[in-house]
Motif scaffolding. Sequence first.
Motif, PDB file in Angstrom:
ATOM      1  N   LEU A  51       0.875  -1.177   0.000  1.00 14.52           N
ATOM      2  CA  LEU A  51       0.000   0.000   0.000  1.00 14.52           C
ATOM      3  C   LEU A  51       0.910   1.224   0.000  1.00 14.52           C
ATOM      4  CD1 LEU A  51      -2.786   1.320   0.205  1.00 14.52           C
ATOM      5  CD2 LEU A  51      -2.732   0.939   2.674  1.00 14.52           C
ATOM      6  N   ILE A  52       0.840   1.989  -1.087  1.00 14.25           N
ATOM      7  CA  ILE A  52       1.732   3.139  -1.239  1.00 14.25           C
ATOM      8  C   ILE A  52       0.915   4.420  -1.417  1.00 14.25           C
ATOM      9  CG2 ILE A  52       3.652   1.795  -2.180  1.00 14.25           C
ATOM     10  CD1 ILE A  52       2.847   2.748  -4.997  1.00 14.25           C
ATOM     11  N   GLY A  53       1.585   5.536  -1.290  1.00 11.74           N
ATOM     12  CA  GLY A  53       0.936   6.831  -1.422  1.00 11.74           C
ATOM     13  C   GLY A  53       1.723   7.836  -0.605  1.00 11.74           C
ATOM     14  N   GLU A  54       1.612   9.108  -0.981  1.00 11.66           N
ATOM     15  CA  GLU A  54       2.358  10.134  -0.257  1.00 11.66           C
ATOM     16  C   GLU A  54       1.908  10.234   1.199  1.00 11.66           C
ATOM     17  OE1 GLU A  54       3.098  13.875  -3.016  1.00 11.66           O
ATOM     18  OE2 GLU A  54       1.212  12.852  -3.423  1.00 11.66           O
ATOM     19  N   SER A  55       2.721  10.919   1.986  1.00 15.92           N
ATOM     20  CA  SER A  55       2.402  11.155   3.383  1.00 15.92           C
ATOM     21  C   SER A  55       1.025  11.813   3.497  1.00 15.92           C
ATOM     22  CB  SER A  55       3.476  12.069   3.960  1.00 15.92           C
ATOM     23  OG  SER A  55       3.456  11.985   5.337  1.00 15.92           O
ATOM     24  N   GLY A  56       0.200  11.320   4.395  1.00 15.94           N
ATOM     25  CA  GLY A  56      -1.130  11.902   4.606  1.00 15.94           C
ATOM     26  C   GLY A  56      -2.202  11.349   3.694  1.00 15.94           C
ATOM     27  N   SER A  57      -1.863  10.323   2.893  1.00 14.43           N
ATOM     28  CA  SER A  57      -2.865   9.815   1.950  1.00 14.43           C
ATOM     29  C   SER A  57      -3.871   8.864   2.602  1.00 14.43           C
ATOM     30  CB  SER A  57      -2.180   9.139   0.755  1.00 14.43           C
ATOM     31  OG  SER A  57      -1.301   8.143   1.188  1.00 14.43           O
ATOM     32  N   GLY A  58      -3.605   8.431   3.829  1.00 17.85           N
ATOM     33  CA  GLY A  58      -4.593   7.600   4.534  1.00 17.85           C
ATOM     34  C   GLY A  58      -4.196   6.146   4.689  1.00 17.85           C
ATOM     35  N   LYS A  59      -2.915   5.823   4.435  1.00 13.08           N
ATOM     36  CA  LYS A  59      -2.456   4.438   4.506  1.00 13.08           C
ATOM     37  C   LYS A  59      -2.565   3.885   5.934  1.00 13.08           C
ATOM     38  CE  LYS A  59       1.685   5.551   3.071  1.00 13.08           C
ATOM     39  NZ  LYS A  59       1.527   7.017   3.101  1.00 13.08           N
ATOM     40  N   SER A  60      -2.011   4.638   6.881  1.00 16.09           N
ATOM     41  CA  SER A  60      -2.018   4.130   8.266  1.00 16.09           C
ATOM     42  C   SER A  60      -3.434   4.048   8.809  1.00 16.09           C
ATOM     43  CB  SER A  60      -1.175   5.037   9.172  1.00 16.09           C
ATOM     44  OG  SER A  60       0.185   4.928   8.829  1.00 16.09           O
ATOM     45  N   LEU A  61      -4.265   5.028   8.487  1.00 18.43           N
ATOM     46  CA  LEU A  61      -5.650   4.980   8.995  1.00 18.43           C
ATOM     47  C   LEU A  61      -6.383   3.767   8.435  1.00 18.43           C
ATOM     48  CD1 LEU A  61      -6.819   8.709   9.033  1.00 18.43           C
ATOM     49  CD2 LEU A  61      -5.917   7.319  10.904  1.00 18.43           C
ATOM     50  N   THR A  62      -6.079   3.399   7.186  1.00 16.19           N
ATOM     51  CA  THR A  62      -6.681   2.194   6.611  1.00 16.19           C
ATOM     52  C   THR A  62      -6.241   0.959   7.402  1.00 16.19           C
ATOM     53  OG1 THR A  62      -6.760   3.226   4.434  1.00 16.19           O
ATOM     54  CG2 THR A  62      -6.846   0.819   4.477  1.00 16.19           C
ATOM     55  N   ALA A  63      -4.925   0.866   7.659  1.00 11.31           N
ATOM     56  CA  ALA A  63      -4.400  -0.287   8.412  1.00 11.31           C
ATOM     57  C   ALA A  63      -4.963  -0.314   9.833  1.00 11.31           C
ATOM     58  CB  ALA A  63      -2.876  -0.234   8.449  1.00 11.31           C
ATOM     59  N   LEU A  64      -5.010   0.850  10.465  1.00 13.73           N
ATOM     60  CA  LEU A  64      -5.504   0.902  11.844  1.00 13.73           C
ATOM     61  C   LEU A  64      -6.989   0.543  11.917  1.00 13.73           C
ATOM     62  CD1 LEU A  64      -3.616   4.124  13.039  1.00 13.73           C
ATOM     63  CD2 LEU A  64      -3.179   1.781  13.791  1.00 13.73           C
ATOM     64  N   SER A  65      -7.741   0.893  10.868  1.00 12.91           N
ATOM     65  CA  SER A  65      -9.164   0.522  10.830  1.00 12.91           C
ATOM     66  C   SER A  65      -9.308  -0.998  10.774  1.00 12.91           C
ATOM     67  CB  SER A  65      -9.864   1.114   9.604  1.00 12.91           C
ATOM     68  OG  SER A  65      -9.713   2.496   9.561  1.00 12.91           O
ATOM     69  N   VAL A  66      -8.442  -1.621   9.957  1.00 12.64           N
ATOM     70  CA  VAL A  66      -8.482  -3.076   9.834  1.00 12.64           C
ATOM     71  C   VAL A  66      -8.172  -3.735  11.188  1.00 12.64           C
ATOM     72  CG1 VAL A  66      -7.276  -5.044   8.779  1.00 12.64           C
ATOM     73  CG2 VAL A  66      -7.967  -3.114   7.362  1.00 12.64           C
ATOM     74  N   MET A  67      -7.240  -3.134  11.919  1.00 12.76           N
ATOM     75  CA  MET A  67      -6.836  -3.696  13.208  1.00 12.76           C
ATOM     76  C   MET A  67      -7.770  -3.304  14.357  1.00 12.76           C
ATOM     77  SD  MET A  67      -3.871  -5.052  12.305  1.00 12.76           S
ATOM     78  CE  MET A  67      -3.797  -5.694  13.942  1.00 12.76           C
ATOM     79  N   GLY A  68      -8.691  -2.389  14.091  1.00 15.08           N
ATOM     80  CA  GLY A  68      -9.542  -1.876  15.181  1.00 15.08           C
ATOM     81  C   GLY A  68      -8.750  -1.023  16.150  1.00 15.08           C
ATOM     82  N   LEU A  69      -7.772  -0.280  15.634  1.00 11.79           N
ATOM     83  CA  LEU A  69      -6.894   0.503  16.509  1.00 11.79           C
ATOM     84  C   LEU A  69      -6.906   1.996  16.162  1.00 11.79           C
ATOM     85  CD1 LEU A  69      -3.732  -1.819  16.728  1.00 11.79           C
ATOM     86  CD2 LEU A  69      -5.411  -1.367  18.528  1.00 11.79           C
TER      87      LEU A  69
END
Length: 354
Positions: A51-69
């Motif tokens: 999962l790639i994209g510039e800083s602030g594109s929403g990558k971590s929020l996507t992962a954290l949503s999957v983890m419930g974190l």
Amino acid sequence: MTPVPETGPAAAAPGSPDDVLAVRNLGVTVGGRKLVEDVDFTIRAGERVGLIGESGSGKSLTALSVMGLLPEGLRASGSVRLAGVGHDLVGADEARMSRVRGKEIAMVFQEPMTALNPTMRVGRQIAEVLLIHRTRPDRASARAAAVELLAQVGLPDPAAAAQAYPHQFSGGQRQRVVLAIALANDPALLVCDEPTTALDVTVQARVLDLIVRGVQDRRSAMLFITHDLAVVATACERVMVMYGGRLVESGPVREVFTRPRHRYTQGLIGASDLTVVDDRGRLATIPGSVPAAGRFPAGCVFRNRCAQATDVCATRPEWVPTGPDSGYACFHPVPAGSGAPGTGSPTNQEAGRG
Ligand SMILES: Nc1ncnc2c1ncn2[C@@H]1O[C@H](COP(=O)(O)OP(=O)(O)OP(=O)(O)O)[C@@H](O)[C@H]1O
Ligand code: SF4
Ligand SMILES: [Mg+2]
């Protein structure tokens, strides 16, 4: 109260029997602002997806949503289904998520110390995760398995390492310990968010290799977030590209990297290649910067930075299924065979800012 069945063969699978993770219409909001929107993707058993994209594109929020974190105050909507887990992960309470996390789905983040208990010997930390999820019947076998896991992640004297505290390890060694914990229960999915970014360059490749080998040996699937396209090319089979909180493109790594269809992907790939220059001989980068969350232009989110934007781009680009995922179609896709140079200078920097 009768406990609700959480896992097992009778529980609903995401779709096809090969699917491990199915994310549908995922959104993340804070207050009224949309940080992630319409994210739709599937990961198959054993598949490694970047999962790639510039800083602030929403990558971590996507992962954290999957983890419930997700952090306090952020709200996920849509659906996240994991094979063998009988409930949606979106909206699941902490008791349910803690039964899934560390077992069916595990994670490695950038900073290993956030995942480790500084006051507990690492062997015990690994044994705990085996005992909590009842993967080992007793403490003695969990401790033996912990030493074996430390050996698998390449720590030279695993028995001694099991007796040490996190501060006694280097950064690279700590990330190996985190990996041992993450892989302990043979998760169906490993989520990695820039796991090697904080490490010395010399140890990055070795840790990456251990991660890939760890998931391959277990036939675990992997979602791997990184800024490093070379890492995606090495470690992943498929890649998803995110911008403005949305997935704009996805496909097999080779195909996306050599024939990107979306202008944003084209710019990202051009910007990562230091040999690519524009028609005036300057290094190609994506002009402009990522707007603040919730302030992306209407229509195509990349519109204010795209040299090819026309009026039609102000209408919302069509949402199209692309294999196991969906993405937004570009109204002026990169012509086939044109490679992946930079996007040039945008002609409408201020378009749609709001
Ligand atoms: N707790 C929060 N409250 C408000 N906004 C947030 C919060 N966390 C993240 N955001 C915003 O959401 C957007 C997406 O953040 P995210 O961390 O997912 O980006 P990212 O793609 O992982 O970036 P990076 O590559 O820098 O890690 C960013 O604009 C960020 O400022
Ligand atoms: S051409 Fe239009 S739809 Fe395609 S990336 Fe540029 S602004 Fe977006
Ligand atoms: Mg991030």
